[in-house]
Structures are given as structure tokens and as C-alpha cells.
Design a protein around this motif. Sequence first.
Motif, PDB file in Angstrom:
ATOM      1  N   ALA A  48      -0.912   0.465   2.193  1.00 20.68           N
ATOM      2  CA  ALA A  48      -1.832  -0.600   1.805  1.00 20.68           C
ATOM      3  C   ALA A  48      -3.283  -0.140   1.836  1.00 20.68           C
ATOM      4  O   ALA A  48      -4.090  -0.545   0.989  1.00 20.68           O
ATOM      5  CB  ALA A  48      -1.636  -1.805   2.722  1.00 20.68           C
ATOM      6  N   GLU A  49      -3.638   0.691   2.820  1.00 20.03           N
ATOM      7  CA  GLU A  49      -5.006   1.200   2.900  1.00 20.03           C
ATOM      8  C   GLU A  49      -5.405   1.931   1.626  1.00 20.03           C
ATOM      9  O   GLU A  49      -6.527   1.786   1.129  1.00 20.03           O
ATOM     10  CB  GLU A  49      -5.157   2.143   4.099  1.00 20.03           C
ATOM     11  N   GLU A  50      -4.486   2.737   1.095  1.00 24.53           N
ATOM     12  CA  GLU A  50      -4.805   3.533  -0.095  1.00 24.53           C
ATOM     13  C   GLU A  50      -4.755   2.705  -1.383  1.00 24.53           C
ATOM     14  O   GLU A  50      -5.530   2.947  -2.303  1.00 24.53           O
ATOM     15  CB  GLU A  50      -3.836   4.713  -0.208  1.00 24.53           C
ATOM     16  N   LEU A  51      -3.848   1.736  -1.451  1.00 25.12           N
ATOM     17  CA  LEU A  51      -3.698   0.949  -2.677  1.00 25.12           C
ATOM     18  C   LEU A  51      -4.626  -0.255  -2.723  1.00 25.12           C
ATOM     19  O   LEU A  51      -4.777  -0.881  -3.778  1.00 25.12           O
ATOM     20  CB  LEU A  51      -2.248   0.470  -2.813  1.00 25.12           C
ATOM     21  N   GLY A  52      -5.225  -0.610  -1.586  1.00 25.49           N
ATOM     22  CA  GLY A  52      -6.090  -1.777  -1.571  1.00 25.49           C
ATOM     23  C   GLY A  52      -5.328  -3.076  -1.671  1.00 25.49           C
ATOM     24  O   GLY A  52      -5.758  -4.003  -2.369  1.00 25.49           O
ATOM     25  N   ILE A  53      -4.180  -3.164  -0.995  1.00 24.27           N
ATOM     26  CA  ILE A  53      -3.373  -4.374  -1.001  1.00 24.27           C
ATOM     27  C   ILE A  53      -3.094  -4.796   0.433  1.00 24.27           C
ATOM     28  O   ILE A  53      -3.395  -4.065   1.382  1.00 24.27           O
ATOM     29  CB  ILE A  53      -2.041  -4.177  -1.764  1.00 24.27           C
ATOM     30  N   ARG A  88       0.624   8.355   2.302  1.00 24.05           N
ATOM     31  CA  ARG A  88      -0.788   8.108   1.980  1.00 24.05           C
ATOM     32  C   ARG A  88      -1.188   8.863   0.715  1.00 24.05           C
ATOM     33  O   ARG A  88      -1.877   8.317  -0.163  1.00 24.05           O
ATOM     34  CB  ARG A  88      -1.666   8.520   3.165  1.00 24.05           C
ATOM     35  N   ARG A  89      -0.761  10.111   0.610  1.00 20.89           N
ATOM     36  CA  ARG A  89      -1.089  10.906  -0.574  1.00 20.89           C
ATOM     37  C   ARG A  89      -0.429  10.323  -1.819  1.00 20.89           C
ATOM     38  O   ARG A  89      -1.027  10.289  -2.894  1.00 20.89           O
ATOM     39  CB  ARG A  89      -0.653  12.356  -0.364  1.00 20.89           C
ATOM     40  N   ALA A  90       0.813   9.858  -1.675  1.00 16.64           N
ATOM     41  CA  ALA A  90       1.506   9.250  -2.813  1.00 16.64           C
ATOM     42  C   ALA A  90       0.780   7.994  -3.275  1.00 16.64           C
ATOM     43  O   ALA A  90       0.630   7.742  -4.482  1.00 16.64           O
ATOM     44  CB  ALA A  90       2.949   8.925  -2.431  1.00 16.64           C
ATOM     45  N   ALA A  91       0.335   7.182  -2.312  1.00 14.90           N
ATOM     46  CA  ALA A  91      -0.382   5.960  -2.670  1.00 14.90           C
ATOM     47  C   ALA A  91      -1.733   6.275  -3.310  1.00 14.90           C
ATOM     48  O   ALA A  91      -2.160   5.587  -4.252  1.00 14.90           O
ATOM     49  CB  ALA A  91      -0.562   5.095  -1.426  1.00 14.90           C
ATOM     50  N   ALA A  92      -2.408   7.304  -2.802  1.00 18.26           N
ATOM     51  CA  ALA A  92      -3.690   7.698  -3.393  1.00 18.26           C
ATOM     52  C   ALA A  92      -3.505   8.176  -4.828  1.00 18.26           C
ATOM     53  O   ALA A  92      -4.294   7.831  -5.729  1.00 18.26           O
ATOM     54  CB  ALA A  92      -4.336   8.786  -2.549  1.00 18.26           C
ATOM     55  N   PHE A  93      -2.455   8.964  -5.070  1.00 19.78           N
ATOM     56  CA  PHE A  93      -2.170   9.427  -6.424  1.00 19.78           C
ATOM     57  C   PHE A  93      -1.847   8.241  -7.328  1.00 19.78           C
ATOM     58  O   PHE A  93      -2.339   8.141  -8.459  1.00 19.78           O
ATOM     59  CB  PHE A  93      -1.001  10.402  -6.404  1.00 19.78           C
ATOM     60  N   ALA A  94      -1.017   7.316  -6.831  1.00 24.98           N
ATOM     61  CA  ALA A  94      -0.645   6.146  -7.625  1.00 24.98           C
ATOM     62  C   ALA A  94      -1.867   5.286  -7.941  1.00 24.98           C
ATOM     63  O   ALA A  94      -1.998   4.768  -9.055  1.00 24.98           O
ATOM     64  CB  ALA A  94       0.401   5.328  -6.874  1.00 24.98           C
ATOM     65  N   ARG A  95      -2.754   5.153  -6.988  1.00 25.39           N
ATOM     66  CA  ARG A  95      -3.968   4.365  -7.219  1.00 25.39           C
ATOM     67  C   ARG A  95      -4.777   4.971  -8.365  1.00 25.39           C
ATOM     68  O   ARG A  95      -5.255   4.258  -9.254  1.00 25.39           O
ATOM     69  CB  ARG A  95      -4.805   4.326  -5.939  1.00 25.39           C
ATOM     70  N   GLY A  96      -4.907   6.305  -8.353  1.00 25.07           N
ATOM     71  CA  GLY A  96      -5.632   6.956  -9.438  1.00 25.07           C
ATOM     72  C   GLY A  96      -4.964   6.750 -10.784  1.00 25.07           C
ATOM     73  O   GLY A  96      -5.633   6.503 -11.806  1.00 25.07           O
ATOM     74  N   GLU A  97      -3.627   6.837 -10.815  1.00 20.11           N
ATOM     75  CA  GLU A  97      -2.895   6.633 -12.068  1.00 20.11           C
ATOM     76  C   GLU A  97      -3.049   5.195 -12.555  1.00 20.11           C
ATOM     77  O   GLU A  97      -3.212   4.949 -13.765  1.00 20.11           O
ATOM     78  CB  GLU A  97      -1.415   6.969 -11.862  1.00 20.11           C
TER      79      GLU A  97
END
Length: 690
Positions: A48-53, A88-97
Motif C-alpha cells: 500500500a505504501e508504494e501504490l498509494g492505497i 515493495r519493488r513489485a508495487a513500485a514497478f506497477a505504480r510506474g506502469e
Amino acid sequence: RHPRGPESLAMSRDEERLRFESDGTVTALSGKVDYGQGLRAAYPRIVAEELGISPCRVRVVFGDTDVVPWDMGTFGSMSVEMDGLELRRAAAFARGELLARAAATLGGTAADLEVGDGIVRCKADRRAVSFAELVGGTPVTGVIPEDVKLAAPTPASDDSQLDAGARELVTGRAEFAGDVRLPGMLHGAVLHPAVCGARLRSIDREAAISLPGVVAVVREGEFMGVVAKQHAQALAALRALHPAWDPPTPQSSDGVDAALRTDPGTKAALARAPTRLYKRYYTPHVAAAPIGPSVGVADVRPGEAVVYGSTQVPFRVRDEVARIAGLPLNQVHFKPKAMSGGFGRHGSSDAAIEAARLSKAVGHPVRVQWGRADELQAGPNRPEMTAEIEAALDQSGKIVGWRSEIWTNSYSYDGAARPEGGAQPAASRAGRPAGGPWSSPSQMMAMFAGRNAIPPYELGLADISLHIVPAKVRTGALRSLGASPNVFAIESFMDELAHAAKQDPIAFRLAHTTDPRLRRVLEAARERSGWTSAARGRGFGVACAVYRQTYVAEVAQVSVEPSGTVRLERVWCAVDPGHVVHPDGARSQVEGAVQMAASWTLLEELPRREGEVTGSTWEDYPIATFKDAPHAIDIVFTGGDAPASFGLGEPPAVPVAPAIANAIFDACGARVRRLPFRPDAVRRALAGEE
């Protein structure tokens, strides 16, 4: 594609870690399991921290080998540090995509957009699109770059909704492995000798098979089990076998020796110093003693096997069942269920493997549940440890030389007490990555047994050696591996050195380190405990440890009765685990670790005579209860704005024993160098008996 083996360690793809659902929720996939360490609360917060949810919109699937990426296992306080980082890295990558997709949909660039609770909005005109709309049947996929940009950690909040998994636990609706019922399921029981390695000579098969409800008596070499329609019938058949045993085969190896630090000139430095101290410390075998006993359910059929169990190593269980059943990996399915705390015990998935062997033999689902006698007599135990430590101080009280020799047994996550060169169970071979310390049994044993054997202080010149010798009982991994026994010896000895130098024990430690994180936890523990101003009606003791990347300093307050009974009154803990994802869960981990280690320290020792384990009930092996809990455990986290998170399940357990030992000395002058600190041990120490 979901990776099925260790080759997945060389790559990480986003679709193997995250799924964006049509209802706006996110499913995170992890090969770890949660058995009380709080991953089901921490992982949603990390994603949630990385995706902003909101964390309540993140669901985690743990350990289902049909769904999650391959994982070595849940141990070593590495789940948040390593797998949490991958999520966390997966969520950060997904957020960018997702931002890139939103920019294409709304116009402009990613810099023109902002994310909030699963919605991407234009900063200028507030037009918006949801994550679910952006995915729209097209999953976020791709290899996660090593340099993917992570969001800055957000300030952690204590307040959080009770997650679904926790709600099921506290309301009694959670399904444990022992709750699983399958059509046509039978019950199995397996014969376990009270002497580790004893060889089965004979049984009374006819007496067992003739009992009501008994379906089969199964013998495969040293494996001996029965299957019946009811659990009680299986236990009765097991007793009717009247087994006769031959003694274990003598160990063929003397073990493993490892030099952990060797500085030229150490012997001379010790010889010429004006003050020299030598002491010996001992910790006994400690049982894993899970309150919830091991349970496994297996349905092994031609062409397929399904297994339910209490395990920290789902993929290892899958691989071992595949070997037993003669099936390819994709035809074996491990389905995790809720389980009690095991703290290393569930790295040895005995009940699930036994259930699989019996199920294959009878062609029906079989449930195996261990009893308390099984856990005490056949479960793995923490190795015993003897440490001899010698050190020298110069005129100013500075350590100028240090020598320590440690004798202990093998730690492992399969519970095998075997010397170097002994046969290694297939369960521990399966799925192990090639290369590195895991590829060498001797390196692996030294890494586990030698954990924290090197003090985190400036020692001058030092020689530190480790000797891993065969045990007479079954040994295995237990919370913190060799760290707790090793630090008991080191921190007790540091206290003795401080008194020899006529220095305050905390000041003495601070004088021997420049590490800012270690200094910070020591200073925080000193301040919060009122160390310098405390009224000494009670004894105060300090100890600290650096476990992997987590720093801990603890002050224990004890009272000692004339009978020698020790009462742990209070504990102050200063902990630096880096970024704290879930403060309430983190405090729970510290509290649990302190109380478990206090039980080891004050009460626990495996009852045995030679190689035979003589206990079978909680009366034979008492553990701490509510009445033994300290009045208060004060906890402060000192990591500040650290960006990375490190382990917390094991580190707070490590300094507990020496902190209590040093507090006992402060209270009454008894220097107890052997665990546990029962009244007779304290009385002997008061009498000057080593």
C-alpha cells in the motif's frame, strides 16, 4: 508463469507478485507463511505504501505452491527484509506502469499526475481513472528492474483495521491444518523412539492389526506407522506394537571445526596484559515445544497429491511429497492453513510428510497429529552450547585481546541431527539454490551455529573458533539459531569484564564501539530504564546484540528471593529494525520474543538421561505462563527515518538471557553461567560453585 524452483531467484516479474483485481483490490503473492510474526498485516502496508492505497485493499496469498513464486522458506527474520522488499519493488514497478497508462489515457506525462487510494488524477483538472480501469483485463507484467525507484517510506501509524486473517483467528473461524476434513479420511500415527537414531528391531504387528478400526500397519525400513478409522484407534494400535529398539549407530564423524576470526598475535596480547579473565558458559538443549502440536493431512493418489500442513517451507514439503509419491512437481499441491507459532519447529514438517507416506500406502487421505510426547521426545531441539571465553584488559580497562571457543551441535531447518558427511534428507536438498553458503553443509552449519559468535565490539586482537559436534538428541533450528546461546556467553562475559575494569556495564560497552546504531540503542535503553538513577532494591542488567541488520539493547530488572527464585519484573527494549512498517505488530513481536526467551532463561531444559528424552508432558517440561510475565515491557524504536526494514521476529529474543543473568548478579552477587536460572542454580552460584 509462476516459477517453480530456485531459478526464480535470478529474476522477478511483476505478474508473479501482484494482481490488480476488477473490484479495485490488489492481491499480493508470497511464498512466505504467517505463523504469528504479523506478515499478514505488514505485507499489505508495504504494498500500500508504494501504490498509494489503503492497506485494507491489499490481500495476501501465502505459501500456496500452485499460485505463489518459489521461496526457500520462512525463517531467519528475513521475511520483511527480503520478501517484503521484493513486494515493495513489485508495487513500485506497477505504480510506474499504471502512471504511464494513465498518462496515455488522460494526456500529459506521469509528472502531471497524482495517485490516491487507487485513483490516478490530473493535478490540473482533476480528471481521474482508477487502477481497475487502467488494468482493464491487461495485467501489469514485466521484469522488475534492479534500480526501480521506491517511494519514500511513509510515517507508520499504529491504527489499522483488523485484517481478515486476524479477525478469523480471534473469532475462532480460522481453519488450521488440524481442522481439515476430507471425504474418506483416515487417521495415522507414527512410532517415534525416545532415543534419537534408535533402530527398530521388532514389533508385534498382529496385535496392532487385530484391534478395532485398524486399517493398516505400514513399515518402510525404520519408518513405522499405523492407519485407523479414528485417531484414538490409531494411538491404541501404536501402543500395541510393543516395539523393541537397538541403540543408535555410532556417529562416523567428529563434526565440523570453523575459524570465525583469527588475528595473528592474539596469544601474545592476552599474555602481556595486566588484567586477564577466563570464564565458561553453558546452555542446555531447549525443546521447540509448540503449544499447537504438528498436524498434517495428505491425499496421495495416482497422478496427484494434495497436502495440508503446518510448515515454514511449503515448497520443500511439496518437493519431498513429490519424491515420496513418485510424482512430478506440478502434480503435488501444498495448501497452507493457519498454524500456531513454531519458531523453527515448522521447518521440520514431520506430520505432513508422515501423512503423505501413510496416504500413499493406503490410497486414502490420512491425517497425522503429533501429541505432546511426540513433540518432546521426537521433535527437534535447540543444540546445547559450551563457550570458553578469555579476554585481557589494558591499564585503562580497554579490551586488547579476546579468545573464545564454542562447542555446539548442528542447527538445521529439517531437524536432522547429523554430522558432516551424513546423509542429508531429500526435503532439505530439494530446491536449494546452487552456489553460496547453502551449497556446502559445513558452511551452512557454521553459519547457523556461529550466528553472533563474533561480538559487535572493538576487541583488539581476537581468535574465535567454533566446533560443531554430533548431538545425542535430535537438534534443529529454533528462534535465532546460535545467536541466543552465543550472545548469552558474550554479553555475560562483557558484564564480568566491566566489573573487572571497575566500570559501569553500559559505559564499558559504549567505550568499545563507535557504531552509531549500537550506541543509540544502548543510550536509549539506559535513559528509559533510569539506569543511572534507579533505586537498587532490584537488580538491573544490560545486554545487546546486532542480529543481521537489527540492533537491540535491553535492560532487565529482577528480584531474587532468599530461596534463589528469580522474578523478572520489567524489561526495557531499545530496538532499531530500520523502517517500522507496522508499529503495533512490531511491538507485539518484541514482547513475544522477550517472554519466550525469558522462559528459556528461567525454566526450560530438555529432560533427558544420556540419549533418552524422558519427558512427555508439560509437567516434565514447564514453560512460562501468564504468572511469569514481567509487569511491563517498555519498547522504543530508534530507527528514525531509515528507508529499509530489517527483521524483528528473532532479534529481541537474543539479549534476554544475559540481561537477566547480569541483573541477578546486580541483585545478589550470584554470577550464574549456566541456563536455566532455576533456584538451585542461583543458590550454587551464591555458594561460589561453578
